[in-house]
Design an enzyme around this catalytic site. Structure first.
Site, PDB file in Angstrom:
ATOM      1  N   LYS A  88       0.876  -1.183   0.000  1.00 30.88           N
ATOM      2  CA  LYS A  88       0.000   0.000   0.000  1.00 30.88           C
ATOM      3  C   LYS A  88       0.908   1.226   0.000  1.00 30.88           C
ATOM      4  O   LYS A  88       1.638   1.467   0.962  1.00 30.88           O
ATOM      5  CB  LYS A  88      -0.892  -0.002   1.249  1.00 30.88           C
ATOM      6  CG  LYS A  88      -1.697   1.275   1.408  1.00 30.88           C
ATOM      7  CD  LYS A  88      -2.531   1.271   2.679  1.00 30.88           C
ATOM      8  CE  LYS A  88      -2.988   2.671   3.024  1.00 30.88           C
ATOM      9  NZ  LYS A  88      -3.717   2.730   4.298  1.00 30.88           N
ATOM     10  N   GLY A 117      -8.045   8.482  10.630  1.00 32.39           N
ATOM     11  CA  GLY A 117      -8.326   8.481  12.066  1.00 32.39           C
ATOM     12  C   GLY A 117      -9.380   9.482  12.501  1.00 32.39           C
ATOM     13  O   GLY A 117      -9.609   9.674  13.696  1.00 32.39           O
ATOM     14  N   GLY A 170     -11.035   7.392   7.448  1.00 31.57           N
ATOM     15  CA  GLY A 170     -12.135   8.273   7.843  1.00 31.57           C
ATOM     16  C   GLY A 170     -13.431   7.577   8.186  1.00 31.57           C
ATOM     17  O   GLY A 170     -14.352   8.193   8.718  1.00 31.57           O
ATOM     18  N   ASN A 174      -9.409   0.874  10.264  1.00 31.31           N
ATOM     19  CA  ASN A 174      -8.431   0.667  11.334  1.00 31.31           C
ATOM     20  C   ASN A 174      -8.908   1.304  12.628  1.00 31.31           C
ATOM     21  O   ASN A 174      -9.382   0.636  13.532  1.00 31.31           O
ATOM     22  CB  ASN A 174      -7.056   1.196  10.921  1.00 31.31           C
ATOM     23  CG  ASN A 174      -5.973   0.819  11.923  1.00 31.31           C
ATOM     24  OD1 ASN A 174      -6.229   0.307  13.010  1.00 31.31           O
ATOM     25  ND2 ASN A 174      -4.738   1.043  11.575  1.00 31.31           N
ATOM     26  N   THR A 175      -8.849   2.644  12.674  1.00 32.11           N
ATOM     27  CA  THR A 175      -9.132   3.360  13.928  1.00 32.11           C
ATOM     28  C   THR A 175     -10.471   2.960  14.559  1.00 32.11           C
ATOM     29  O   THR A 175     -10.541   2.701  15.766  1.00 32.11           O
ATOM     30  CB  THR A 175      -9.117   4.880  13.669  1.00 32.11           C
ATOM     31  OG1 THR A 175      -7.840   5.217  13.134  1.00 32.11           O
ATOM     32  CG2 THR A 175      -9.369   5.673  14.942  1.00 32.11           C
TER      33      THR A 175
END
Lengths: 66, 255
Positions: free
Chosen positions: B96, B157, B184, B205-206
């Site tokens: 990535k 995030g 996001g 992720n976050t």
């Protein structure tokens, strides 16, 4: 002799190899990548790569990330 | 559900998971189980010499496709260096591309990303570039040999959802590559919306890692993404300003 390991001074026995360094640090050699003076040293070349005074070694691995 | 295809590989899950920000690494294993993710992102950094045994690979099943990112790269050359280091670990050739030098919004540099993609794709990498959503950039990435595009929904995030919705729609409509909405997405409903728009996958992720119960949140995202994909495949109808009766419009006894 003194090498620079991940930007910090590190003392080692003369004529140590890159493989010896990983062994002394108790690192799993399969999970890390080694760079010597910004050149990647492949896993099968670590034993024959003898370190010299002031060599810059980076040991890099995976960590959490997005 | 239909399969996600990236390069020559097929995946039954359309949820890609990130492994950053977990309070307890042991949660990563359970998160992967609950999310069903088959592709996960990881970063590369110097080994922690104080605690050298603690390696994230110990928490990830071998069957998972690793997608190392080039986080920390500020230009194409640094991204290329990191990609080569990642491949050297011996966990595959997915990468990535993430080139960032804007500390406030963490917006990626599309121009440097295209440069790095061209070189790495030629060198045999499966390249998934993280980008600010833009159809021209996507076309250039396709020509450069990218295997998917990863436009952002909102800053990394931020949990702010699909702030770039109109731009994502343009990309989805025009892209010949899989579109993975990255960054996001803060709620399962955001992820479902992205899939309803026709995104091929999302990366979270976050929102999972910082939940009180990450494995449970992973399950919620997994369900939302499946629902969104199935809704997209069933061909959603357009919304209208006016009512359109679902029951017969005749009076009760006036047949």
């Amino acid at each position: 002799m003194d090498i620079v390991l991940n930007s910090k001074p590190h003392n080692m026995k003369e004529k140590s190899s890159l493989y010896d360094l990983l062994k002394n640090l108790k690192l799993n050699p399969d999970n890390v990548v080694t760079e010597l003076n910004l050149q990647i040293i492949k896993k099968d070349k670590r034993e024959s790569t003898i370190l010299k005074n002031s060599d810059r070694v980076e040991i890099i691995t995976f960590m959490g990330g997005g | 559900m239909d399969k996600l295809k990236i390069a020559n590989k097929e995946f039954s899950s359309r949820l890609l998971s990130g492994t950053g920000k977990f309070r307890d690494k042991a949660d990563i294993k359970e998160m992967l189980k609950q999310s069903g993710s088959q592709i996960i992102t990881i970063a590369l950094r110097r080994v922690n010499l104080e605690n050298p045994q603690d390696n994230i690979l110990n928490y990830i099943p071998k069957s998972t496709t690793l997608l190392p990112n080039t986080s920390g790269a500020r230009d194409a050359d640094e991204a290329i260096r990191i990609a080569h280091i990642a491949r050297e670990v011996g966990c595959g050739n997915f990468i990535k591309i993430e080139v960032i030098h804007d500390a406030k919004y963490l917006m990626p540099d599309n121009e440097e990303t295209i440069k790095a993609t061209k070189i790495l794709a030629k060198d045999g990498f499966v390249v998934l570039p993280y980008i600010t959503p833009d159809i021209i950039t996507c076309k250039k990435l396709e020509d450069a040999g990218a295997s998917a595009v990863m436009p952002l929904g909102a800053p990394i995030g931020s949990n702010a959802g699909l702030q770039t919705k109109a731009l994502l729609e343009m990309i989805i409509e025009n892209s010949n590559l899989p579109v993975i909405v990255d960054a996001g997405i803060g709620l399962p409903s955001h992820a479902a919306s992205a899939m309803e728009l026709g995104a091929d996958a999302v990366l979270i992720n976050t929102a999972i890692a910082t939940a009180d119960n990450p494995p449970l949140m992973a399950e919620a995202f997994s369900m939302a993404i499946k629902a969104g994909r199935v809704a997209y495949l069933s061909k959603l109808q357009k919304s209208s300003k006016y009512a359109n009766a679902s029951s017969p419009l005749t009076g009760f006894l006036n047949l």
